[in-house]
Motif scaffolding. Structure first.
Motif, PDB file in Angstrom:
ATOM      1  N   TYR A  35       0.733  -1.256  -0.026  1.00  7.15           N
ATOM      2  CA  TYR A  35      -0.111  -0.007   0.217  1.00  7.15           C
ATOM      3  C   TYR A  35       0.861   1.168  -0.102  1.00  7.15           C
ATOM      4  CZ  TYR A  35      -4.027  -2.793   1.304  1.00  7.15           C
ATOM      5  OH  TYR A  35      -4.853  -3.940   1.451  1.00  7.15           O
ATOM      6  N   GLN A  37       0.837   4.880   1.148  1.00  8.05           N
ATOM      7  CA  GLN A  37       0.208   6.124   2.040  1.00  8.05           C
ATOM      8  C   GLN A  37       0.864   7.407   2.060  1.00  8.05           C
ATOM      9  OE1 GLN A  37       0.354   5.483   6.173  1.00  8.05           O
ATOM     10  NE2 GLN A  37      -1.362   6.681   6.728  1.00  8.05           N
ATOM     11  N   GLY A  40      -2.343  13.284   2.075  1.00 11.79           N
ATOM     12  CA  GLY A  40      -3.450  14.031   1.576  1.00 11.79           C
ATOM     13  C   GLY A  40      -4.014  12.900   0.571  1.00 11.79           C
ATOM     14  N   LEU A  41      -3.576  11.849   0.364  1.00 12.57           N
ATOM     15  CA  LEU A  41      -4.224  10.877  -0.394  1.00 12.57           C
ATOM     16  C   LEU A  41      -4.557   9.910   0.282  1.00 12.57           C
ATOM     17  CD1 LEU A  41      -2.184  10.820  -3.841  1.00 12.57           C
ATOM     18  CD2 LEU A  41      -4.313  11.834  -3.161  1.00 12.57           C
ATOM     19  N   GLY A  42      -4.293   9.380   1.472  1.00 10.25           N
ATOM     20  CA  GLY A  42      -4.859   8.231   2.441  1.00 10.25           C
ATOM     21  C   GLY A  42      -4.001   7.020   1.874  1.00 10.25           C
ATOM     22  N   LEU A  43      -4.657   5.981   2.300  1.00  8.94           N
ATOM     23  CA  LEU A  43      -3.970   4.752   1.861  1.00  8.94           C
ATOM     24  C   LEU A  43      -4.476   4.091   0.624  1.00  8.94           C
ATOM     25  CD1 LEU A  43      -4.012   3.366   5.498  1.00  8.94           C
ATOM     26  CD2 LEU A  43      -1.949   2.749   3.971  1.00  8.94           C
ATOM     27  N   PHE A  45      -4.261   0.581  -2.381  1.00  2.00           N
ATOM     28  CA  PHE A  45      -3.623  -0.290  -2.507  1.00  2.00           C
ATOM     29  C   PHE A  45      -2.924  -0.451  -3.767  1.00  2.00           C
ATOM     30  CE2 PHE A  45      -3.631  -4.786  -3.331  1.00  2.00           C
ATOM     31  CZ  PHE A  45      -3.914  -5.108  -4.682  1.00  2.00           C
TER      32      PHE A  45
ATOM     33  N   PHE B  90      -8.179   4.589  10.932  1.00  3.24           N
ATOM     34  CA  PHE B  90      -8.789   4.368   9.578  1.00  3.24           C
ATOM     35  C   PHE B  90      -9.946   3.331   9.489  1.00  3.24           C
ATOM     36  CE2 PHE B  90      -5.530   6.708   7.362  1.00  3.24           C
ATOM     37  CZ  PHE B  90      -4.431   6.665   8.241  1.00  3.24           C
ATOM     38  N   SER B 101      -6.830  -7.610  -0.714  1.00  6.81           N
ATOM     39  CA  SER B 101      -6.261  -6.640  -1.909  1.00  6.81           C
ATOM     40  C   SER B 101      -7.323  -5.659  -2.306  1.00  6.81           C
ATOM     41  CB  SER B 101      -6.292  -8.134  -2.919  1.00  6.81           C
ATOM     42  OG  SER B 101      -7.397  -8.291  -3.514  1.00  6.81           O
ATOM     43  N   LEU B 103      -8.906  -3.692  -0.097  1.00 10.32           N
ATOM     44  CA  LEU B 103      -9.391  -2.888   0.902  1.00 10.32           C
ATOM     45  C   LEU B 103      -9.445  -1.420   0.516  1.00 10.32           C
ATOM     46  CD1 LEU B 103      -7.302  -3.973   4.186  1.00 10.32           C
ATOM     47  CD2 LEU B 103      -9.908  -3.769   4.085  1.00 10.32           C
ATOM     48  N   PHE B 105      -9.714   2.198   2.087  1.00 10.62           N
ATOM     49  CA  PHE B 105      -9.558   3.144   3.407  1.00 10.62           C
ATOM     50  C   PHE B 105      -9.976   4.364   3.123  1.00 10.62           C
ATOM     51  CE2 PHE B 105      -6.675   0.308   5.984  1.00 10.62           C
ATOM     52  CZ  PHE B 105      -6.259  -0.242   4.783  1.00 10.62           C
ATOM     53  N   GLY B 106     -10.643   4.771   4.648  1.00 13.75           N
ATOM     54  CA  GLY B 106     -10.799   6.460   4.626  1.00 13.75           C
ATOM     55  C   GLY B 106      -9.846   7.268   4.545  1.00 13.75           C
ATOM     56  N   LYS B 107      -9.736   8.234   4.846  1.00 11.84           N
ATOM     57  CA  LYS B 107      -8.775   9.436   4.864  1.00 11.84           C
ATOM     58  C   LYS B 107      -8.068   9.469   6.200  1.00 11.84           C
ATOM     59  CE  LYS B 107      -8.446  11.018   0.682  1.00 11.84           C
ATOM     60  NZ  LYS B 107      -8.918  12.089   0.102  1.00 11.84           N
ATOM     61  N   GLY B 108      -8.802   8.745   7.152  1.00 17.52           N
ATOM     62  CA  GLY B 108      -8.208   8.730   8.590  1.00 17.52           C
ATOM     63  C   GLY B 108      -8.910   9.937   9.502  1.00 17.52           C
TER      64      GLY B 108
END
Lengths: 118, 115
Positions: A35, A37, A40-43, A45, B90, B101, B103, B105-108
């Motif tokens: 992943y 990270q 500003g873009l987050g996580l 895949f 998150f 694979s 998943l 995610f939100g921005k947190g």
């Protein structure tokens, strides 16, 4: 028992160079996930490897590639580095052979490699 | 395709106060739901997950979350927070059976606990 280990912890490269990031999964885990990270873009895949094969790929250009070795460790290669590639790259591993989530099959994350492109 | 919205980017709270971190998702199919925590300079740690069954899920460190299908929400709660809970949280979803694979995610949400 050792968790997911990633190396190096930090990596500084110049634009246009190549970066290689490494991940060792938990013993017995066959699936490895990468992943990105970015600020500003987050996580997001990147890639999923299982039993040595690439099983799925996120929405990233081909200069992001990788492989999984017979011992299930994995490498992420980023070619022609761009400034926007600066991010924390997280690796995760799980028992689930095809990434299927079953009760008890958690994905465990490493601490990440901080890649800085200057 | 699915998406995750964490409504608050930052939640400040005093120690021993209750907290709720909000998560809403959008998906055309049923989903698995997760909450992860990331301490400074660390990777992600799974707090809890909802796969099926009881809509109230208990996780580690005293956290719990409730799946509300009608409101497409999966809010995280803790009745009394500690300084050590300061971290980024998150929310994530995945459509079964495709697994980790896919998943999303939100921005947190950054939880800031002060004395």
């Amino acid at each position: 028992e050792a968790g997911v280990t990633q190396s190096p912890t930090h990596l500084i490269k110049t634009r246009g160079q190549q970066a290689t990031l490494r991940c060792s999964p938990i013993s017995g885990h066959t699936s490895v996930y990468w992943y990105q990270q970015a600020l500003g873009l987050g996580l997001q895949f990147l890639l999923w490897y299982d039993e040595g094969e690439e099983r799925n790929r996120g929405n990233f250009p081909p200069r992001f590639s990788g492989r999984q070795f017979p011992n299930y460790s994995s490498e992420l290669n980023v070619n022609a580095l761009e400034l926007e590639d600066s991010a924390l790259y997280l690796c995760a591993s799980s028992l689930a052979g095809f990434g299927h989530i079953r009760i008890g099959t958690e994905a465990f994350f490493g601490q990440g490699t901080r890649l800085t492109v200057v | 395709a699915q998406s995750v919205t964490q409504l608050d980017s930052q939640v400040p709270v005093f120690e021993e106060a209750p907290v709720e971190l909000r998560c809403n998702y959008s998906s055309s199919v049923s989903v698995y739901l997760f909450w992860y925590v990331q301490y400074p300079n660390q990777g992600l740690q799974l707090l809890l997950k909802y796969l099926s069954g009881s809509t109230l899920v208990k996780g580690i460190n005293g956290f719990e979350a409730e799946f509300n299908k009608s409101q497409t929400s999966f809010h995280l709660r803790k009745p009394s927070v500690h300084i050590s809970d300061t971290a980024e949280y998150f929310c994530a979803v995945s459509p079964p059976p495709s697994g980790y694979s896919t998943l999303t995610f939100g921005k947190g949400t950054m939880l800031l606990v002060s004395p």
